[in-house]
Scaffold this active site. Structure first.
Site, PDB file in Angstrom:
ATOM      1  N   ARG A 139     -69.035  73.398 -55.854  1.00 52.98           N
ATOM      2  CA  ARG A 139     -69.609  74.290 -54.842  1.00 52.98           C
ATOM      3  C   ARG A 139     -70.974  74.736 -55.348  1.00 52.98           C
ATOM      4  O   ARG A 139     -71.090  75.286 -56.442  1.00 52.98           O
ATOM      5  CB  ARG A 139     -68.684  75.494 -54.620  1.00 52.98           C
ATOM      6  CG  ARG A 139     -69.245  76.585 -53.702  1.00 52.98           C
ATOM      7  CD  ARG A 139     -69.370  76.089 -52.274  1.00 52.98           C
ATOM      8  NE  ARG A 139     -69.532  77.177 -51.324  1.00 52.98           N
ATOM      9  CZ  ARG A 139     -70.671  77.796 -51.035  1.00 52.98           C
ATOM     10  NH1 ARG A 139     -71.789  77.451 -51.664  1.00 52.98           N
ATOM     11  NH2 ARG A 139     -70.706  78.750 -50.120  1.00 52.98           N
ATOM     12  N   ASP A 150     -75.349  79.324 -49.083  1.00 53.19           N
ATOM     13  CA  ASP A 150     -74.310  79.069 -48.087  1.00 53.19           C
ATOM     14  C   ASP A 150     -74.944  78.234 -46.982  1.00 53.19           C
ATOM     15  O   ASP A 150     -75.955  78.637 -46.390  1.00 53.19           O
ATOM     16  CB  ASP A 150     -73.790  80.391 -47.522  1.00 53.19           C
ATOM     17  CG  ASP A 150     -72.308  80.346 -47.182  1.00 53.19           C
ATOM     18  OD1 ASP A 150     -71.699  79.267 -47.326  1.00 53.19           O
ATOM     19  OD2 ASP A 150     -71.762  81.392 -46.779  1.00 53.19           O
ATOM     20  N   GLU A 187     -71.796  76.262 -41.222  1.00 51.73           N
ATOM     21  CA  GLU A 187     -70.455  75.690 -41.153  1.00 51.73           C
ATOM     22  C   GLU A 187     -70.393  74.507 -40.193  1.00 51.73           C
ATOM     23  O   GLU A 187     -70.995  74.533 -39.121  1.00 51.73           O
ATOM     24  CB  GLU A 187     -69.449  76.753 -40.709  1.00 51.73           C
ATOM     25  CG  GLU A 187     -69.230  77.864 -41.708  1.00 51.73           C
ATOM     26  CD  GLU A 187     -68.564  77.369 -42.976  1.00 51.73           C
ATOM     27  OE1 GLU A 187     -67.501  76.714 -42.878  1.00 51.73           O
ATOM     28  OE2 GLU A 187     -69.105  77.633 -44.061  1.00 51.73           O
ATOM     29  N   ARG A 189     -62.661  75.267 -56.736  1.00 51.04           N
ATOM     30  CA  ARG A 189     -63.874  74.466 -56.880  1.00 51.04           C
ATOM     31  C   ARG A 189     -64.718  75.038 -58.012  1.00 51.04           C
ATOM     32  O   ARG A 189     -64.704  76.247 -58.249  1.00 51.04           O
ATOM     33  CB  ARG A 189     -64.688  74.475 -55.583  1.00 51.04           C
ATOM     34  CG  ARG A 189     -63.976  73.882 -54.387  1.00 51.04           C
ATOM     35  CD  ARG A 189     -64.797  74.017 -53.119  1.00 51.04           C
ATOM     36  NE  ARG A 189     -65.089  75.414 -52.803  1.00 51.04           N
ATOM     37  CZ  ARG A 189     -65.672  75.823 -51.676  1.00 51.04           C
ATOM     38  NH1 ARG A 189     -66.023  74.929 -50.761  1.00 51.04           N
ATOM     39  NH2 ARG A 189     -65.905  77.107 -51.461  1.00 51.04           N
TER      40      ARG A 189
END
Length: 274
Positions: free
Chosen positions: A151, A156, A159, A199
């Site tokens: 990750r 971020d 999505e 992760r």
């Protein structure tokens, strides 16, 4: 020389040779275990590695805009990879990026009420999307390999569609960008922590022939395909938070990537809402 003295000398020579062989064997075992042992899953990584050392390996699969699967290759060529230890071979991809993720032009921008401000805004968004959809994705993902899920730290990405929920704008574009940059390539990974999904949260560096070593998280922020991570759990920046926020600000002020939208829901806000 008397026979007794000769036997004593031979015994001493044998003892010295045994000590040398034993020491060499133990040194080889120690060196292999410490520097050449392959980590095949997240929990294999020793605590001493986190925040201090970098791991070398190959990206075999990219499933989202901010994570991928990493095949650890300790020692590189000197560690036997490619001539003594097999390296996973990638399968060439014949499909275009648009076919891989679907035609983003027909996707809803959000799954709640949002009205675009005129055709010009919508046209600008589609133009911004198209530059990423045209990127080449040279390989298919390789699965079922002994890999570590990584990750990316500090960011971020929008999505993608999961569990019946629609994708965010630029979610597919972030995936294509990441596949274009690292799929099938060698990278360096600096483990920082392990998240709730097991992760390895890590800082990732890759080589670019035109610009030298690149921070993968930073490059995504520069192109407007990610935001600085907003969560309070497993927040990792490896002392680069200020730099990440600065380049996020630049991308936003220049309306790059996802920042072209007049109204924008961050990935963190999106996940809270659904």
């Amino acid at each position: 020389m008397r026979e007794g003295d000769s036997n004593s000398k031979k015994s001493a020579d044998v003892a010295v040779l045994s000590i040398i062989l034993t020491g060499s064997t133990l040194t080889l075992i120690y060196t292999y275990k410490r520097y050449l042992t392959q980590f095949k899953r997240t929990n294999d990584i020793p605590r001493r590695i986190f925040r201090k050392h970098w791991l070398y390996g190959k990206v075999t699969s990219v499933g989202d805009g901010d994570n991928f699967h990493f095949f650890h290759m300790p020692g590189g060529i000197r560690g036997g990879w490619g001539w003594l230890r097999p390296v996973p071979q990638m399968i060439k991809n014949d499909s275009t990026a648009e076919k891989l993720v679907g035609d983003s032009r027909n996707m809803r921008f959000f799954n709640f009420n949002w009205i675009t401000h005129g055709r010009s805004t919508k046209s600008k968004i589609q133009k911004a999307k198209s530059q990423f959809l045209k990127l080449n994705v040279p390989y298919k993902n390789r699965k079922n390999l002994p890999t570590i899920p990584i990750r990316l730290c500090g960011i971020d990405a929008p999505e993608r569609a999961h569990f019946g929920n629609p994708a965010q704008p630029f979610g597919n574009e972030a995936l294509i960008w990441l596949q274009n940059r690292i799929l099938g390539k060698k990278v360096w990974v600096k483990p920082l922590s392990i998240d709730q999904y097991n992760r390895c949260v890590a800082r990732v560096s890759y080589w670019d022939w035109f610009g030298g070593w690149k921070d993968l998280s930073l490059e995504m922020l520069k192109d407007g395909l990610a935001v600085v991570y907003e969560g309070k759990v497993n927040t990792e920046f490896d002392d680069r938070e200020d730099k990440y926020r600065y380049y996020e600000f630049l991308a936003r002020s220049r309306k790059k990537g996802l920042w072209i939208q007049n109204k924008f829901e961050t990935p963190g806000e999106y996940k809270k809402r659904i």
